[in-house]
Design an enzyme around this catalytic site. Structure first.
Site: not given
Length: 143
Positions: A4, A97
């Site tokens: 990606v 995260y």
């Protein structure tokens, strides 16, 4: 292998789908990194946040950009991203995260306004899940 974070891979995925099926109805972006342990010292946080933002935000932007390129002329389509509930609750995992996943939700809101004028829906799902990256850095146990 599809990356990606690679512009050509993102472009190729969309072009390949259109070549095979004639159009693109849905783009679902749920990519991530595998990690077995958190940073051991402060310098690792910088590296980790850069990797996470590259995959979650830059990769998501590239996928959406190339998807919108074919959806806008068709005036229809759906772009879906995946975040996590921990990104808005806080304290459920690794701060870098959670921050990168929260950025996805904000990115989606803005993109929904921009692409909605062209009949394209942009949504973000935020499941309540305990992935290895969350449960491995949390004081909470999966139960």
């Amino acid at each position: 292998m599809f990356q990606v974070t690679n512009e050509e891979d993102s472009n190729g995925a969309v072009d390949g789908t259109v070549a095979k099926y004639g159009k693109l109805h849905i783009m679902y972006k749920k990519a991530g990194l595998r990690r077995s342990a958190g940073p051991k010292r402060a310098g690792h946080w910088q590296v980790l946040i850069e990797k996470l933002l590259s995959v979650h935000i830059v990769g998501g932007f590239r996928g959406a950009k190339h998807s919108a390129r074919v959806m806008v002329p068709a005036r229809q389509g759906s772009i879906i991203f995946s975040a996590i509930v921990a990104s808005v609750l806080g304290g459920l995992g690794l701060p870098t995260y959670c921050a990168s996943r929260l950025a996805i939700a904000g990115f989606c809101k803005s993109m929904a306004v921009d692409l909605g004028h062209f009949g394209i829906r942009v949504d973000c799902v935020s499941p309540y899940e305990f992935t290895p990256i969350i449960s491995g850095f949390s004081n909470m146990n999966e139960s």
